[in-house]
Write a protein that holds these residues in place. Structure first.
Motif, PDB file in Angstrom:
ATOM      1  N   MET A   1     -34.500  94.845  54.327  1.00  0.00           N
ATOM      2  CA  MET A   1     -33.754  96.101  54.277  1.00  0.00           C
ATOM      3  C   MET A   1     -32.296  95.851  53.922  1.00  0.00           C
ATOM      4  O   MET A   1     -31.705  94.847  54.334  1.00  0.00           O
ATOM      5  N   ALA A   2     -31.710  96.792  53.196  1.00  0.00           N
ATOM      6  CA  ALA A   2     -30.321  96.643  52.756  1.00  0.00           C
ATOM      7  C   ALA A   2     -29.319  96.917  53.869  1.00  0.00           C
ATOM      8  O   ALA A   2     -28.299  96.255  53.973  1.00  0.00           O
ATOM      9  N   ASP A   3     -29.608  97.871  54.741  1.00  0.00           N
ATOM     10  CA  ASP A   3     -28.622  98.260  55.750  1.00  0.00           C
ATOM     11  C   ASP A   3     -29.324  98.683  57.045  1.00  0.00           C
ATOM     12  O   ASP A   3     -29.277  99.843  57.433  1.00  0.00           O
ATOM     13  N   PRO A   4     -29.976  97.736  57.716  1.00  0.00           N
ATOM     14  CA  PRO A   4     -30.693  98.098  58.946  1.00  0.00           C
ATOM     15  C   PRO A   4     -29.732  98.462  60.073  1.00  0.00           C
ATOM     16  O   PRO A   4     -28.557  98.073  60.059  1.00  0.00           O
ATOM     17  N   SER A   5     -30.223  99.188  61.051  1.00  0.00           N
ATOM     18  CA  SER A   5     -29.393  99.697  62.142  1.00  0.00           C
ATOM     19  C   SER A   5     -29.411  98.767  63.340  1.00  0.00           C
ATOM     20  O   SER A   5     -30.457  98.580  63.976  1.00  0.00           O
ATOM     21  N   ILE A   6     -28.257  98.200  63.673  1.00  0.00           N
ATOM     22  CA  ILE A   6     -28.156  97.389  64.881  1.00  0.00           C
ATOM     23  C   ILE A   6     -28.293  98.273  66.115  1.00  0.00           C
ATOM     24  O   ILE A   6     -28.829  97.845  67.141  1.00  0.00           O
TER      25      ILE A   6
END
Length: 365
Positions: A196-201
């Motif tokens: 994924m390019a911008d996963p959610s922490i």
């Protein structure tokens, strides 16, 4: 400490964690769904996840996990704490970008001196290209890299690629009833999709709390290997429940997180070596009140492990094969005849799982 904050005892935290880890009672369900709910299973030992799932799922069939692995719906990859975890394909694609800094830090801490002067970017790019074409063992990777860059430490370069390229350990490694080398291939080539390019922490932290909470910020950091998560938890704070432990440490939880009664019975459970239950908190007293180290030599995940008695790590088990096979349980404290009977019954079920039904069980200090 704020007097209005509810204080949770060690035993309450123990039961809450066991409930979320599905160790208070086995339940029926899909293997992939449980792996996802637990945010992966520690799988440094190739067969550890099978014992972990057997301890948690009613009617667990190893063939179900094997099928998920061979069809690439779940994978074993270096993720949390830079150790091998069994996760769903979707979670692998999501987690790798988030834990990359942990891998980078681990590489530099372990091999920084050996890699001094090497063009690390070029090494990793070359290694990534190799592993995108097919699997390589680390020893084979070391040979190829050493031949290309003879002036640099070949072993350190191989580790650099395995740490930083984003890899999985491919099957048949980890498939029940088979053997295979620890061979690496890139996540993208094995799964056919890019991470994924911008996963959610934020989402990852919430999933940790659901599976391991209530927990402190340092607990989340210990589980993941990530640092600077205080700002993440503070951002999430308005939607979280806040507690304290008996030492006044602040604990956080998802709103729907179960908190069973502290006196809820906890059955005897056999766990594989280094189950995440024992590794995922900075303060491990909730399941290991004595602070006892887990002195287990490396195994395959289905021959050695730990035992929970009344919810606590209170014994070790080891399956000895050979001419005189035996499953030996070594307890850390005195036990009652009732507990010994429960240990023997659970051990008999474990022996059935690992294909050694009828092997004697010996319980003692």
């Amino acid at each position: 400490m704020n007097a209005s904050i509810r204080v949770l005892s060690r035993r309450q935290l123990n039961r809450a964690t066991l409930e979320r880890q599905q160790l208070l009672r086995r339940k029926r369900g899909a293997v992939a769904e449980l792996i996802e709910r637990l945010v992966g299973l520690q799988a440094q030992a190739p067969l550890a996840a099978y014992v972990a799932l057997w301890s948690r799922l009613e009617g667990f069939d190893p063939a179900e996990l094997s099928e998920l692995m061979t069809t690439r719906q779940v994978v074993r990859a270096g993720l949390l704490r830079s150790t091998i975890h069994l996760v769903t394909a979707e979670d692998c694609l999501m987690m790798w970008p988030l834990v990359y800094p942990v891998a980078d830090r681990g590489l530099r801490g372990s091999f920084g001196k050996q890699l001094a002067g090497a063009d690390l970017e070029a090494v990793v790019a070359f290694g990534t290209d190799l592993l995108s074409r097919g699997p390589y063992s680390r020893s084979r990777l070391r040979d190829v890299l050493g031949e290309r860059w003879p002036d640099w430490d070949a072993n350190a370069m191989a580790y650099a690629v395995s740490y930083l390229a984003g890899t999985v350990q491919v099957t048949p490694r980890g498939v029940w009833g088979t053997t295979g080398p620890a061979a690496l291939q890139t996540i993208e080539s094995w799964l056919g999709r890019a991470p994924m390019a911008d996963p959610s922490i934020d989402a990852l932290v919430l999933r940790y709390l659901a599976a391991f909470g209530p927990a402190s910020v340092t607990d989340v950091q210990t589980w993941s290997g990530l640092t600077r998560l205080r700002e993440v938890v503070d951002r999430l704070r308005p939607g979280l429940r806040v507690y304290a432990d008996e030492d006044g440490r602040e604990l956080f939880d998802v709103p729907e997180g179960p908190l069973p009664d502290a006196e809820t019975p906890a059955p005897v459970r056999f766990l594989p070596e280094y189950d995440n239950l024992l590794l995922s908190h900075a303060d491990r007293r909730r399941v290991n009140p004595s602070g006892r180290p887990v002195p287990l030599p490396p195994g395959n995940g289905a021959a050695i492990g730990t035992v929970l008695i009344d919810g606590d790590y209170a014994a070790d088990w080891r399956h000895h094969r050979g001419a005189d096979p035996v499953l030996r349980v070594t307890t850390h404290r005195p036990i009652t005849a009732e507990v010994q009977e429960a240990i023997e019954a659970e051990a008999a079920e474990l022996l059935t799982l690992i294909g050694s039904k009828g092997t004697p069980v010996v319980v003692g200090a």
